[in-house]
Scaffold this active site. Structure first.
Site, short mmCIF file in Angstrom:
data_model
loop_
_atom_site.label_atom_id
_atom_site.label_comp_id
_atom_site.label_asym_id
_atom_site.label_seq_id
_atom_site.Cartn_x
_atom_site.Cartn_y
_atom_site.Cartn_z
N GLY A 582 8.47 -4.99 -16.21
CA GLY A 582 7.79 -5.46 -14.99
C GLY A 582 8.77 -5.61 -13.86
O GLY A 582 9.96 -5.31 -13.99
N GLU A 585 10.75 -10.76 -8.35
CA GLU A 585 11.10 -10.81 -6.93
C GLU A 585 12.48 -10.26 -6.67
O GLU A 585 12.74 -9.61 -5.67
CB GLU A 585 11.10 -12.28 -6.48
CG GLU A 585 10.32 -12.50 -5.24
CD GLU A 585 11.15 -13.04 -4.09
OE1 GLU A 585 11.01 -12.42 -3.03
OE2 GLU A 585 11.85 -14.05 -4.22
N PHE A 586 13.39 -10.52 -7.63
CA PHE A 586 14.80 -10.21 -7.38
C PHE A 586 15.25 -8.92 -8.04
O PHE A 586 16.38 -8.50 -7.87
CB PHE A 586 15.66 -11.36 -7.89
CG PHE A 586 15.41 -12.64 -7.15
CD1 PHE A 586 16.05 -12.87 -5.94
CD2 PHE A 586 14.53 -13.59 -7.62
CE1 PHE A 586 15.82 -14.05 -5.25
CE2 PHE A 586 14.29 -14.75 -6.93
CZ PHE A 586 14.94 -14.99 -5.74
N GLY A 587 14.38 -8.33 -8.86
CA GLY A 587 14.80 -7.12 -9.56
C GLY A 587 13.89 -6.91 -10.75
O GLY A 587 12.88 -7.59 -10.90
N GLU A 588 14.29 -5.96 -11.61
CA GLU A 588 13.42 -5.63 -12.73
C GLU A 588 13.42 -6.71 -13.80
O GLU A 588 14.38 -7.47 -13.94
CB GLU A 588 13.90 -4.32 -13.36
CG GLU A 588 13.53 -3.13 -12.50
CD GLU A 588 14.43 -1.94 -12.76
OE1 GLU A 588 15.50 -2.11 -13.37
OE2 GLU A 588 14.04 -0.85 -12.32
N VAL A 589 12.30 -6.75 -14.57
CA VAL A 589 12.25 -7.58 -15.77
C VAL A 589 12.25 -6.60 -16.94
O VAL A 589 11.45 -5.66 -16.96
CB VAL A 589 10.98 -8.44 -15.80
CG1 VAL A 589 10.97 -9.33 -17.04
CG2 VAL A 589 10.88 -9.30 -14.55
N ASP A 700 3.20 -24.69 -9.19
CA ASP A 700 2.58 -23.36 -9.20
C ASP A 700 2.02 -23.04 -10.59
O ASP A 700 2.17 -21.94 -11.09
CB ASP A 700 3.62 -22.31 -8.77
CG ASP A 700 2.96 -20.99 -8.33
OD1 ASP A 700 1.71 -20.97 -8.17
OD2 ASP A 700 3.68 -19.99 -8.17
#
Ligand code: ACK
Length: 941
Positions: A582, A585-589, A700
C-alpha cells in the site's frame, strides 16, 4: 389428471383469508385481489394455465390461475398479465402468493413433475394486445415454494400459502408485462400484487414533503427540500432524505410559525383575540401584557389601552405603562451655604422603573406673576435634570429673592403626553447674598463598606485550554490552600471568592499560572489583596500523581532522542522486504520478514520514508514510532523497531494479514456472526481503553485505522497526533481552522477542538456502526455540513440492518451530546464481554441493565445466563410487534420463554393466532429463541 382432480387441489384457496399487506409507502400498480371484473390475462397454449374465478362471501371475485400437468412431459405453459402502467416507479416489486404441490405426494409422476415455475417481465411503452413472444421476456427468477403441500395437509384442510417478493428494475419504459412459465408443476397462483415504494407525503417540523420515489440504487438517498406549511417560515432549509425502502430519514432544518401564529399539531394557527406572538419561532401565543389588548386574530403585538403607552424601546412583551404621579413631600433644608431639596418618590410609578426627576427653577418678584426662569446663575448638584436620587443641592443664590422650585417626575413614557406634567413645588426666599464656601455632603448611596465575617473561601480553577467548560473548585477556611492533582506543564486559571455571613462575593479577577514539572509554587500574596475582605491565599502546585502515562514526543527538543527512547534501532540486514502492500503518506508500505534476535523470522509490515524528504517530514514520520513504541497492548499495533541510521528510514510493525478493517469488512459483507463482530469491537474497545488509561487521545478512531490479523484480532493503529489528521483523506477543514474527520468526530471536538477520551468514545460508536454495517460509510453520502447540522439537531445513525438493539443502544450511548455521559472504555469492554459470554443477551432490549457494571452475567464458563428474569413474554411479543397476543399466550399457560420455545405451529394456531402472516412471524421468532437457547455460542444473525 382430470380438471376435477386439479380443482380439488386448489379449491381450498377460497377459504384463504386475504390479509391486505399494503403499507403507506407502497403504491400498488396491480392487485389481482381487488380487480372486480374480468382480469383478462392471456394463457399460451390455451389449455395450459386455467383462469378460475370464484366469488367470495361478499360476492367479490377471487381470481386464481392454476396449472397441474404433472404427468405429461415437456410442459411449457405461459400465463401473461395485462399491461401494467408503471407510473412514477423506477423499480417495482412483484409479490406472488401461491401454493405448489409437493411432487412426492403425487404417485407416478417422478419423471415429469416439477416444483418450481419461472417469473418473467417485458418492458414496453404500450399494450401489445394479444400478441405474445416469449423471447422478448427477461427472466426475473425461478420461484420455488418455501412450503409445498402434501395430500395429508389437504386432509387436514391446512393450506400452506407461499408469499414471494421479487424486485424488478430499473425500468424506464411506460409499463411492463409479467409472465409466468410453468414447466410441469402443480401450481395455484392466488394473487399477484405489483407495487413500488415511495416515501409518502409527510409533514415534519412544519414543512411538507411531497411523495418521493426512492433511487433504484438502494444505497443512495434522495434529498428532498420541504415547503413550509401555511403561516410558517424557514429557519434552516428543511430537508429529509428518502431511503430505498420508502422511509424518510435524517430530518434536517425546520420551519417555524410566523409572527401572530403558533404551532399546534403540526400546523400554524392564528393567535386568539387577547393573545399575541411578536416573533417567529416555535413559541406559543402569549396573553396580552397588562394594559394592552388585541381584538383580532393573529396579532403580532397588543395595543395599549387608552392613557397607557409603550416607549420606543419597550419590547412588545412589556406591559403598557403611563407617566408617574408627581413627587411627594418636598422639603428643604437651607443652611448658610446652600439649599438642599428632598422629596419622596411618587405614589404611582406608572408601572415603570425608569423614573427620573427634573427640577425647574423660577425666580419671582414680589408679585406672583413676575416670575421668570432662573438663569445660569444657580448651581445644582449633581444637576437640575435627569436626577435619579430624590435630592438635589442648590447653590449661589442671589440675596433677597424668591425662588420657586418645581419638581417633576418622569419616566420613559412621559414624552408621550403633551398636557402639563404633574409637579410638586416649593418656594424658598433668601435674604443674604455673596460668595459661599461649602462642604461636600456624604453620598447616602455610597455608604462605608460594612465589615462582614468571612465564612470560607472558594478557589475555582481550570485548565486554560479548556476554558471554563469544566472547572474544579475547593473550599478552605484557612487563608491558604494546597491544590494537588494539577497536570505538569499546563496553564491553569484561578479565581477566588469569599463566602461571608451575607453570601458569596463576586469572583476575583482571573489569575493564570503554568505548572512546571516539579516545583512548588506560591502565588504572590499581593495578588489577592485587592479582594477585600479576603486575606491572601497561597497556592501550591504538586506534580500529577502517576501511573504510566504517555509522553508527547514533541516535548523532546531532539526528536531523534525521543525515537531512541521508545523504539529499538533495527539493523537493516535483518529485514527482508517482500512486496508493496500500500501507500502511506510518507512512502510505500511493504510486507516482509524480520529476523528476530532469537533468529526466528516473523512477518512484518514496513513503512518507509521516501527519499528527498525534508527534516520536518522525517520528524513527523518518526513521531508515529515514538508514540507506538510507548504502548504494549494486544489490541494496539506493535512496534518492532525503526531504521534511522541508514537509508531508507523505516518503521517496522507487526504484520496484520487482513489489512485495514473497513476494506476487510466490505470484502466480507455478511460473512460473520454477530458474536464475531462483537469480538472485533471488544478488541478495539480494549485497545482504546489502554490508550485512555495511558492518557493518550487517539483523535482519529475509524475502521480505516484499525488493522485485522488472520485470527480476526483487531488492533488500533495510525498514531501521530495532529499529523494523523493531516494525512487522513477523510479529514476536512473546520471553520476553526483544524482538519478533522467530521463523520467520526464528536461535536465538541469539531466546534472547539475539545479532544478527550470522551470524544474518542464518540468515534468508537461510529466504528461500531461501521463494523455492524460491514463498512458502510457513516451518514452515507450526506455532506459534512449536513452531518454536522443533523447531529446538532439530535439525529443519530440508525441501527444497521440485523444489528441487535443492545449494540445500537451502546452506539447511542457513545453519541451523547453531553460528553461526560458517554461510556468509559472500561465499561464498554465489560459490557461487550457480557454479550460475548451470553450471546442470547443480544436478543433482549435491556441495555441499561446489561451496561450496569454491577450486573454480572454468567461469570464462570458454563453458567447460563438467567435472562428469563429480565424478559417477559410481553417484552418478547412487543419486540416482534405482536403485542396483541399477550393475553392469548398467558391464558393458554405460556408464561415463560422456556415454554414458548417449545411451542409448535399448531400450538400457536390453537391459542388463537389465525392470520397466516402472524403465525409465521411468531413461529420464526420462536425458532430463533430455540436456537439461542440451544447454541449459546453459535449465534448467527
Ligand atoms: O487496507 P490495507 O490492505 O491495509 O491497505 C493499507 C495499506 O497498508 C496502507 O496503509 C496496509 N497496512 C498498513 N499497516 C499494515 C500492517 N501492519 N499489516 C498489514 N497491512 C498493513 C493497510
Amino acid at each position: 389428471m382430470t380438471l376435477g382432480e386439479k380443482l380439488c387441489l386448489v379449491f381450498l384457496f377460497l377459504r384463504i383469508v386475504f390479509t391486505p399487506s399494503s403499507h403507506g409507502n407502497q403504491v400498488v400498480l396491480l392487485d389481482t385481489t381487488s380487480v372486480l371484473g374480468e382480469l383478462g390475462w392471456k394463457t399460451y397454449p390455451m389449455n395450459g394455465w386455467d383462469a378460475i374465478t370464484e366469488m367470495d362471501e361478499h360476492n367479490r371475485p377471487i381470481h386464481t390461475f392454476q396449472v397441474c400437468h404433472v404427468m405429461e412431459p415437456n410442459q411449457n405453459n405461459w400465463l401473461r398479465s395485462n399491461w401494467i402502467f408503471r407510473q412514477a416507479a423506477q423499480k417495482v416489486y412483484v409479490e406472488l402468493r401461491f401454493t405448489l404441490r409437493d411432487c412426492n405426494s403425487i404417485p407416478w409422476v417422478s419423471g415429469t413433475c416439477k416444483e418450481t415455475f419461472n417469473l418473467f417481465y417485458y418492458e414496453t411503452d404500450e399494450s401489445h394486445g394479444v400478441k405474445f413472444k416469449p423471447s422478448q421476456y427477461t427472466k426475473i427468477d425461478t420461484i420455488a415454494a418455501d412450503e409445498s403441500f402434501t395430500q395429508m395437509d389437504l386432509g387436514d384442510r391446512i393450506l400452506k400459502l407461499n408469499t414471494e417478493v421479487r424486485e424488478v428494475g430499473p425500468i424506464s419504459r411506460k409499463g411492463l408485462y409479467l409472465a409466468f412459465q410453468d414447466i410441469g408443476a402443480c401450481i395455484a397462483l392466488v394473487s399477484v400484487r405489483v407495487y413500488y415504494k415511495k416515501c409518502p407525503f409527510t409533514l415534519r417540523n412544519l414543512a411538507s414533503f411531497p411523495d418521493t420515489v426512492p433511487r433504484v440504487d438502494s444505497s443512495s438517498l434522495v434529498e428532498v427540500r420541504g415547503a413550509c406549511v401555511e403561516h410558517a417560515e424557514e429557519r434552516d432549509t428543511p430537508k429529509l432524505y428518502c431511503g430505498a425502502d420508502g422511509d424518510w430519514l435524517v430530518p434536517l432544518g425546520k420551519c417555524v410559525c410566523s409572527v401572530g401564529y403558533e404551532e399546534m399539531d403540526g400546523a400554524c394557527f392564528a393567535c386568539r383575540p387577547g393573545f399575541y406572538k411578536a416573533f417567529a419561532g416555535n413559541i406559543k401565543c402569549s396573553k396580552c401584557p397588562p394594559h394592552s389588548f388585541s381584538y383580532g386574530e393573529g396579532a403580532a403585538v397588543c395595543h395599549c389601552e387608552k392613557a397607557f403607552y409603550r416607549a420606543e424601546r419597550d419590547p412588545p412583551t412589556m406591559a403598557c405603562t403611563r407617566p408617574p404621579s408627581p413627587p411627594r413631600n418636598v422639603v428643604f433644608n437651607l443652611n448658610d451655604t446652600c439649599l438642599q431639596l428632598e422629596w419622596s418618590p411618587p405614589s404611582d410609578m406608572g408601572g415603570r422603573r425608569d423614573l427620573t426627576y427634573n427640577v425647574l427653577c423660577k425666580r419671582c418678584g414680589p408679585e406672583p406673576d413676575q416670575c421668570q426662569l432662573c438663569g445660569e446663575e444657580l448651581r445644582f448638584v449633581p444637576r437640575p435634570q435627569g436626577l435619579t436620587n430624590t435630592t438635589v443641592t442648590v447653590m449661589d443664590f442671589s440675596a433677597h429673592a424668591n425662588y420657586t422650585f418645581e419638581i417633576e417626575s418622569l419616566n420613559g413614557v412621559s414624552k408621550m403626553i403633551n398636557y402639563p406634567r404633574p409637579v410638586a413645588a416649593i418656594t424658598v426666599s433668601t435674604d443674604q447674598g455673596g460668595e459661599y464656601t461649602y462642604t461636600l455632603t456624604s453620598d447616602p448611596h455610597n455608604p462605608e463598606p460594612i465589615s462582614l465575617l468571612v465564612v470560607d473561601y472558594e478557589v475555582k480553577y481550570y485548565e486554560k485550554e479548556h476554558e471554563e467548560l469544566s472547572y474544579s473548585s475547593t473550599r478552605t477556611k484557612a487563608p491558604s490552600v494546597i491544590i494537588t492533582g494539577l497536570k505538569p506543564s499546563t496553564c491553569y486559571v484561578f479565581s477566588l471568592r469569599t463566602r461571608t455571613s451575607a453570601g458569596h462575593s463576586a469572583y476575583s479577577p482571573k489569575y493564570e499560572y503554568e505548572t512546571t514539572d516539579d516545583s512548588e509554587y506560591l502565588i504572590p500574596p499581593s495578588l489577592y489583596q485587592r479582594q477585600n475582605p479576603v486575606s491572601p491565599l497561597f497556592f501550591s502546585a504538586l506534580p500529577y500523581p502517576g501511573v504510566k502515562t504517555y509522553v508527547d514526543p514533541d516535548t523532546y527538543e531532539d526528536p531523534t532522542q525521543a525515537v531512541h527512547e521508545f523504539a529499538k534501532e533495527i539493523d537493516p540486514t535483518r529485514i527482508r522486504i517482500e512486496r508493496v502492500i500500500g501507500a502511506g503518506e510518507f512512502g510505500e508500505v511493504c510486507s516482509g520478514r524480520l529476523r528476530t534476535l532469537g533468529k526466528r523470522e516473523i512477518a512484518v509490515a514496513i513503512k518507509t520514508l521516501k527519499g528527498g524528504y525534508v527534516e520536518r517530514q522525517r520528524r513527523d514520520f518518526l513521531r508515529e514510532a515514538s508514540i507506538m513504541g510507548q504502548f504494549d497492548d494486544p489490541n494496539i499495533i506493535r512496534l518492532e523497531g525503526v531504521v534511522t541510521r541508514s537509508r531508507p528510514v523505516m518503521i517496522v510493525v507487526e504484520y496484520m494479514e487482513n489489512g485495514s478493517l473497513d476494506s476487510f469488512l466490505r470484502k466480507h459483507d455478511g460473512h460473520f456472526t454477530v458474536i464475531q463482530l462483537v469480538g472485533m469491537l471488544r478488541g478495539i474497545a480494549s485497545g482504546v481503553r489502554y490508550l485512555s488509561d495511558m492518557g493518550y487521545v487517539h483523535r482519529d478512531l475509524a475502521a480505516r485505522n484499525i488493522l485485522v490479523n488472520s485470527n480476526l484480532v483487531c488492533k488500533v493503529s495510525d498514531f501521530g497526533l495532529s499529523r494523523v489528521l493531516e494525512d487522513d483523506p477523510e479529514a476536512a477543514y473546520t471553520t476553526t481552522g483544524g482538519k478533522i474527520p467530521i463523520r467520526w468526530t464528536a461535536p465538541e471536538a469539531i466546534s472547539y477542538r475539545k479532544f478527550s477520551s470522551a470524544s474518542d468514545a464518540w468515534s468508537y460508536g461510529i466504528v461500531m456502526w461501521e463494523v455492524m454495517s460491514y463498512g458502510e460509510r457513516p451518514y452515507w453520502e450526506m455532506s459534512n455540513q449536513d452531518v454536522i447540522l443533523s447531529i446538532e439537531e439530535g439525529y443519530r445513525l440508525p441501527a444497521p440492518m440485523g444489528c441487535p438493539v443492545v449494540l445500537h443502544q451502546l452506539m447511542l450511548h457513545c453519541w451523547q451530546k453531553e460528553r461526560s455521559q458517554r461510556p468509559k472504555f472500561t465499561d464498554v469492554v465489560s459490557f461487550l464481554d457480557k454479550l460475548i459470554r451470553n450471546p442470547s443477551s443480544l436478543l433482549f432490549l435491556l441495555y441499561s441493565l446489561l451496561f450496569d457494571p454491577s450486573v454480572s452475567l454468567a461469570e464462570s464458563p458454563g453458567e447460563v445466563v438467567d435472562y428469563h428474569m429480565f424478559i417477559s413474554i410481553g417484552d418478547w411479543l412487543d419486540s416482534i410487534k405482536m403485542s396483541q397476543y399477550k393475553s392469548s399466550f398467558v391464558a393458554a399457560g405460556f408464561s415463560t420463554l422456556d415454554s414458548v420455545a417449545q411451542m409448535s405451529i399448531e400450538d400457536v394456531r390453537r391459542i388463537g393466532v389465525v392470520l397466516i402472516g402472524h403465525q409465521r412471524r411468531i413461529v420464526s421468532s420462536i425458532q430463533t429463541l430455540r436456537l439461542q437457547l440451544l447454541h449459546e455460542n453459535g449465534f448467527h444473525v
